[in-house]
Design a protein around this motif. Structure first.
Motif, PDB file in Angstrom:
ATOM      1  N   TYR A 137      -5.794   9.305  -8.269  1.00 33.15           N
ATOM      2  CA  TYR A 137      -5.581  10.377  -7.298  1.00 33.15           C
ATOM      3  C   TYR A 137      -4.615  11.418  -7.861  1.00 33.15           C
ATOM      4  O   TYR A 137      -4.723  12.609  -7.536  1.00 33.15           O
ATOM      5  CB  TYR A 137      -5.024   9.769  -6.002  1.00 33.15           C
ATOM      6  N   ALA A 168      -6.961   2.116  -0.251  1.00 31.91           N
ATOM      7  CA  ALA A 168      -6.794   2.556  -1.643  1.00 31.91           C
ATOM      8  C   ALA A 168      -8.059   3.251  -2.146  1.00 31.91           C
ATOM      9  O   ALA A 168      -7.987   4.292  -2.818  1.00 31.91           O
ATOM     10  CB  ALA A 168      -6.445   1.361  -2.531  1.00 31.91           C
ATOM     11  N   PHE A 208       0.672   4.189  -2.675  1.00 34.13           N
ATOM     12  CA  PHE A 208       0.303   5.531  -2.224  1.00 34.13           C
ATOM     13  C   PHE A 208       1.403   6.539  -2.547  1.00 34.13           C
ATOM     14  O   PHE A 208       1.144   7.688  -2.913  1.00 34.13           O
ATOM     15  CB  PHE A 208       0.030   5.492  -0.719  1.00 34.13           C
ATOM     16  N   THR A 214      -5.213   3.792  -6.737  1.00 34.29           N
ATOM     17  CA  THR A 214      -4.620   5.023  -6.193  1.00 34.29           C
ATOM     18  C   THR A 214      -4.145   5.996  -7.269  1.00 34.29           C
ATOM     19  O   THR A 214      -4.056   7.192  -7.016  1.00 34.29           O
ATOM     20  CB  THR A 214      -3.428   4.692  -5.278  1.00 34.29           C
ATOM     21  N   LEU A 247      -3.413  -2.331  -6.282  1.00 32.58           N
ATOM     22  CA  LEU A 247      -3.631  -1.106  -5.507  1.00 32.58           C
ATOM     23  C   LEU A 247      -3.314   0.140  -6.327  1.00 32.58           C
ATOM     24  O   LEU A 247      -3.979   1.179  -6.186  1.00 32.58           O
ATOM     25  CB  LEU A 247      -2.778  -1.130  -4.231  1.00 32.58           C
ATOM     26  N   ASN A 279       1.679  10.113  -5.319  1.00 29.45           N
ATOM     27  CA  ASN A 279       2.029  11.306  -4.537  1.00 29.45           C
ATOM     28  C   ASN A 279       3.329  11.926  -5.026  1.00 29.45           C
ATOM     29  O   ASN A 279       3.493  13.148  -5.013  1.00 29.45           O
ATOM     30  CB  ASN A 279       2.147  10.953  -3.054  1.00 29.45           C
ATOM     31  N   VAL A 337      -8.197   6.712  -0.726  1.00 23.83           N
ATOM     32  CA  VAL A 337      -7.350   7.666  -1.454  1.00 23.83           C
ATOM     33  C   VAL A 337      -8.107   8.237  -2.644  1.00 23.83           C
ATOM     34  O   VAL A 337      -8.087   9.456  -2.894  1.00 23.83           O
ATOM     35  CB  VAL A 337      -6.043   6.984  -1.916  1.00 23.83           C
ATOM     36  N   LEU A 338      -8.780   7.386  -3.392  1.00 20.24           N
ATOM     37  CA  LEU A 338      -9.526   7.832  -4.576  1.00 20.24           C
ATOM     38  C   LEU A 338     -10.649   8.798  -4.199  1.00 20.24           C
ATOM     39  O   LEU A 338     -10.809   9.868  -4.813  1.00 20.24           O
ATOM     40  CB  LEU A 338     -10.097   6.616  -5.300  1.00 20.24           C
ATOM     41  N   PHE A 349       0.828  -1.214   0.000  1.00 21.09           N
ATOM     42  CA  PHE A 349       0.000   0.000   0.000  1.00 21.09           C
ATOM     43  C   PHE A 349       0.855   1.254   0.000  1.00 21.09           C
ATOM     44  O   PHE A 349       0.561   2.215  -0.721  1.00 21.09           O
ATOM     45  CB  PHE A 349      -0.940   0.013   1.210  1.00 21.09           C
TER      46      PHE A 349
END
Length: 504
Positions: A123, A176, A31, A120, A116, A35, A179-180, A27
């Motif tokens: 995002y 996950a 993530f 993500t 995942l 980012n 996050v979306l 994860f």
């Protein structure tokens, strides 16, 4: 600060529900990757290139011209992000291989990371457009809304971890999805405030617009220059994936804590001074430009030094109090505390980079930070080789070498940025720095003594109840902060010395 506090609550939930096992590692990679690109597209190179150009249009053009610039930037940025996001989702196994090559040896972990990433990566598009909206608001001195926006990410992830995760066989899937959802909420949150400024974007795809061309030309080199520290941290993640299971998570927890003062103060000061420096440069006011930069460096130094010392001394108690619950073991805490101490050594450099880089970007000089960034990246790779291999094979703490290499390369980066500004006569230190150094040395020394003595007198941290840990940590932090502030006051520092004055 509210966002960072909620971020800590979020990470406490992560530690309790997913710990530092294989699923957690998967994860954190899923993530971190979007980012990282977010910081390139939205908060990093794009913002540094866009804000000075927008400031020029505000100073020299009409509101209609500003709106046209925003519309065209939105269309170009949005289309690039959309294509990039779709490609990344389709090729998620390739992305997972690139950013976590060590996972390929574990088919289950690799498959999980790839799945995942599909959840993500959207995002990236959402948060980059949120960052675009935030850059506009910051340029118009509306700092509160962009600063509050990340709260929604933390709220969504806390809800996902606490209330949704129990319904999944793999709890990280709930995170996950969180996050979306957070990306959608954050973007919608900012739009009404753009509408109030009559700057709601209406996307237009015109690559030949003068402002778009200028932003792209400035952004291309800035992609590397402004994101060196992020590239270093991502490189740490890649290498950590090759180390024992848990290494990615240990670095994540320690990095998050080191980013607390960086995010609260360093980013805040940098966010405020970039539009100001851009306007000063556009208005051809070099003296006030230098004074503003000097104030930013002074504020960062006053905050970063005590924060770094406190994190180094209290690394284990802080991590134990925040994360030693549920699936996070005492061994995980010990490993994370070692990398936190390594990151804390570079905290001053991390924060200085945040305020020194705008000294170049406000003048639309993107090439110099790029050259410095390349040298810093090369240095980081050399430090990784010199530190990770011996620390891994001798002490089985290779992740500490990654954190330490990042800190050392950050000091080189900050030093080269500083020297370039001084050599180019863009920045000249203002009077009073010698006295300020004396005050900071005295205050930090006394604070460190208080923290070490207090830690020595307290009983074993692991054996304490949750409430006892929180109370003792608060007492230690308040005692340290009180000692630091009192020492500064006794040595003559007053609030008026911290105000930005345009008089040398």
């Amino acid at each position: 600060m509210s966002s960072r506090v909620l971020g800590l609550v979020r990470d406490i939930c992560f530690a309790r529900f997913i710990g530092a096992q294989a699923g957690a590692d998967a994860f954190y990679v899923a993530f971190k990757v979007p980012n990282f690109f977010r910081r390139l597209f939205a908060e990093g190179a794009f913002a540094q290139a866009f804000v000075p150009v927008l400031s020029e249009y505000r100073n020299n053009g009409s509101h209609k011209a500003v709106r046209l610039l925003i519309d065209n930037i939105c269309g170009v940025l949005g289309s690039v992000l959309l294509v990039f996001t779709v490609l990344a989702i389709v090729g998620s196994p390739v992305v997972a291989t690139l950013f976590a090559p060590g996972f390929t040896a574990d088919k289950e972990k690799f498959t999980l990371a790839s799945e995942l990433l599909k959840l993500t990566f959207p995002y990236l598009f959402l948060i980059s457009m949120t960052g675009f909206a935030g850059a506009i608001l910051n340029s118009y001195d509306r700092f509160a809304i962009p600063a509050l926006t990340p709260i929604w990410l933390n709220v969504c992830l806390i809800v996902s971890a606490v209330f949704v995760a129990p319904y999944f066989d793999q709890p990280v899937y709930a995170l996950a999805w969180g996050v979306l959802v957070a990306g959608i909420v954050q973007l919608l949150f900012q739009l009404p405030f753009l509408a109030r400024l009559q700057l709601m974007p209406r996307p237009k795809l015109n690559w030949r617009h003068e402002g778009v061309t200028k932003v792209l030309m400035l952004m291309a080199p800035a992609i590397f220059g402004v994101s060196v520290s992020q590239l270093n941290l991502l490189l740490d993640t890649v290498l950590a994936s090759l180390l024992p299971t848990g290494s990615v998570s240990w670095l994540y927890y320690s990095d998050r804590l080191s980013e607390l003062p960086l995010g609260v103060f360093g980013v805040a000061i940098a966010t405020v001074i970039l539009p100001s420096l851009s306007r000063l440069h556009a208005g051809e006011n070099p003296k006030t430009f230098s004074i503003t930069l000097d104030w930013a460096i002074k504020m960062v130094t006053l905050i970063a030094l005590p924060a770094a010392i406190a994190l180094f001394i209290l690394a284990n108690p802080i991590l134990t109090t925040l994360f030693h619950y549920g699936k996070t073991t005492a061994f995980d805490i010990e490993m994370s505390s070692l990398s936190l101490r390594a990151y804390s050594l570079g905290l001053l450099a991390f924060m200085l980079i945040k305020v020194l880089a705008p000294g170049y970007y406000a003048r639309q000089d993107m090439k110099t930070p790029v050259k410095i960034g390349i040298k810093a990246m090369a240095a980081n790779m050399i430090f990784n080789i010199l530190l990770v291999v011996p620390l891994y094979y001798l002490f089985n703490i290779g992740h500490v070498g990654l954190a330490l290499a990042t800190s050392l390369s950050a000091f080189l980066n900050a030093g080269w940025l500083y020297w370039g500004l001084v050599k180019g006569e863009v920045y000249q230190p203002q009077p009073g720095w010698r006295l300020m150094f004396f005050r900071m040395l005295s205050a930090n020394t006394l604070m460190a003594i208080v923290l070490v003595v207090g830690l020595f007198l307290l009983p074993s941290w692991v054996e304490q109840t949750v409430l006892a840990r929180i109370v003792w940590l608060l007492i230690l932090c308040l005692a340290g902060a009180g000692t630091y502030l009192l020492a500064l006051f006794v040595t003559g520092l007053r609030l008026q010395h911290l105000r930005l004055s345009h008089k040398a």
